[in-house]
Enzyme design. Structure first.
Site, PDB file in Angstrom:
ATOM      1  N   SER A 118       0.831  -1.194   0.000  1.00  0.00           N
ATOM      2  CA  SER A 118       0.000   0.000   0.000  1.00  0.00           C
ATOM      3  C   SER A 118       0.873   1.255   0.000  1.00  0.00           C
ATOM      4  O   SER A 118       1.733   1.409  -0.874  1.00  0.00           O
ATOM      5  CB  SER A 118      -0.975  -0.036   1.190  1.00  0.00           C
ATOM      6  OG  SER A 118      -1.998   0.913   1.032  1.00  0.00           O
ATOM      7  N   GLU A 215      -1.432  -2.598  -8.305  1.00  0.00           N
ATOM      8  CA  GLU A 215      -2.706  -2.736  -7.578  1.00  0.00           C
ATOM      9  C   GLU A 215      -3.027  -1.389  -6.955  1.00  0.00           C
ATOM     10  O   GLU A 215      -2.210  -0.476  -6.979  1.00  0.00           O
ATOM     11  CB  GLU A 215      -2.603  -3.834  -6.516  1.00  0.00           C
ATOM     12  CG  GLU A 215      -1.555  -3.589  -5.444  1.00  0.00           C
ATOM     13  CD  GLU A 215      -2.103  -2.920  -4.192  1.00  0.00           C
ATOM     14  OE1 GLU A 215      -3.328  -2.975  -3.965  1.00  0.00           O
ATOM     15  OE2 GLU A 215      -1.306  -2.338  -3.443  1.00  0.00           O
ATOM     16  N   HIS A 280      -4.684  -5.294  -1.848  1.00  0.00           N
ATOM     17  CA  HIS A 280      -5.742  -5.096  -0.850  1.00  0.00           C
ATOM     18  C   HIS A 280      -6.868  -6.104  -1.093  1.00  0.00           C
ATOM     19  O   HIS A 280      -8.022  -5.737  -1.295  1.00  0.00           O
ATOM     20  CB  HIS A 280      -6.273  -3.675  -0.926  1.00  0.00           C
ATOM     21  CG  HIS A 280      -5.267  -2.623  -0.604  1.00  0.00           C
ATOM     22  ND1 HIS A 280      -4.265  -2.247  -1.477  1.00  0.00           N
ATOM     23  CD2 HIS A 280      -5.110  -1.866   0.507  1.00  0.00           C
ATOM     24  CE1 HIS A 280      -3.537  -1.290  -0.928  1.00  0.00           C
ATOM     25  NE2 HIS A 280      -4.021  -1.049   0.268  1.00  0.00           N
TER      26      HIS A 280
END
Length: 310
Positions: A118, A215, A280
């Site tokens: 992330s 992502e 995620h």
């Protein structure tokens, strides 16, 4: 400049000390404690750095001041008794403190395992460009997926302790978006963070020769379009060898997101695999960054040439 293999750290062993840091947002105490319990169950000795349980006095989305977060990470890395540094959570804030790390001291301290995803993408890129160091795009100590999903836990555990056992990566969800087979060195992470790094002093000049893992979370289709278009317009994607796509949680209906991804990436003329199983997602595989590998869009797998850790 072509993406080249990076220095791999050594694998972990039972009894190793691992430092937990919070380079971005604050982590709930209950989730932190549960995650620490999992690490202890693996025979590791977690060491929680001083500001992991902190809160920034003004900005709710930061775990502590930029200086304090940077100091925690620098001290953890430079502690010779620590074998790995694992992030507590993502959120936002890593970019704010990346330039405050003592990179001279970090380089002098040598190689060790670094895990996160992330917002931690900013730090993966920094370790790659400033230190030439391979890292792990993997679950964080306080992340819900890590706490609740057995396969996510096992993927990280096996990578840390038995990396030769997880050379071929991919979930059953993986599908071919653009067929083909490509060899390169893995890089990537959260695509909005990769785009935000463009133009900064130590940014990677391009993804040429790389197998790019992408992502994101909470980005609507038009915003992902904008981010990918920026990467295309700057030439950062020129010469990329292949693309592996992970999850797009809270980004809208997947068919809309898929249309954007195919439209923006299809013109690259390289293999693209979708829903490989990282990011995620309900199950998040640990993906080594900086390691040579083969992306096969027919079998929908990413196979490492060598284990992630030595």
């Amino acid at each position: 400049m072509t993406v080249t293999p990076l220095t791999r750290p050594r694998r972990l062993r039972a009894g190793d000390r691992v430092a937990v840091v919070a380079p971005s947002g604050p982590v709930p105490d209950d989730r932190l404690e549960e995650g620490l319990g999992i690490l202890r169950g693996w025979g590791l000795e977690p060491v929680v750095m001083p500001h992991v349980r902190g809160r920034h006095p003004e900005f709710w989305y930061l775990s502590a001041s930029d200086d304090d977060r940077a100091r925690d990470l620098t001290e953890a890395w430079c502690d010779p008794s620590v074998s790995a540094v694992i992030c507590a959570r993502g959120g936002y804030g890593a970019q704010r403190m990346t330039d405050l790390l003592d990179w001279t001291a970090i380089r002098s301290a040598g190689s060790k395992v670094f895990v996160g995803y992330s917002d931690v993408t900013a730090l993966h890129e920094a370790f790659a460009t400033r230190m030439g160091h391979a890292t792990l795009h993997g679950p964080m100590v306080g992340a819900v997926t890590f706490l609740k999903d057995d396969r996510t836990q096992e993927s990280l555990r096996a990578t840390l302790f038995e990396p030769e056992s997880v050379r071929t990566l991919g979930l059953d969800t993986a599908r071919t978006m653009i067929p083909g087979r490509a060899r390169g060195v893995t890089l990537g992470g959260c695509v909005s963070l990769l785009a935000a790094d463009l133009g900064t002093p130590h940014a990677r000049p391009s993804a040429r020769g790389g197998l790019l893992l992408l992502e994101d979370v909470g980005e609507e289709d038009y915003r992902l379009d904008r981010v990918l278009t920026q990467l295309l317009r700057t030439g950062w994607l020129d010469g990329v060898a292949g693309v592996a796509l992970g999850s797009w949680a809270q980004c809208g209906p997947y068919e809309q997101i898929r249309a954007v991804l195919r439209d923006r990436l299809g013109g690259l003329g390289v293999p693209v695999v979708e829903e490989l199983g990282f990011g995620h997602s309900d199950t998040a595989l640990t993906m080594p960054l900086g390691v040579p590998a083969v992306l096969d869009a027919e079998s929908c797998t990413l196979t490492l040439d060598e284990p992630a850790l030595i």
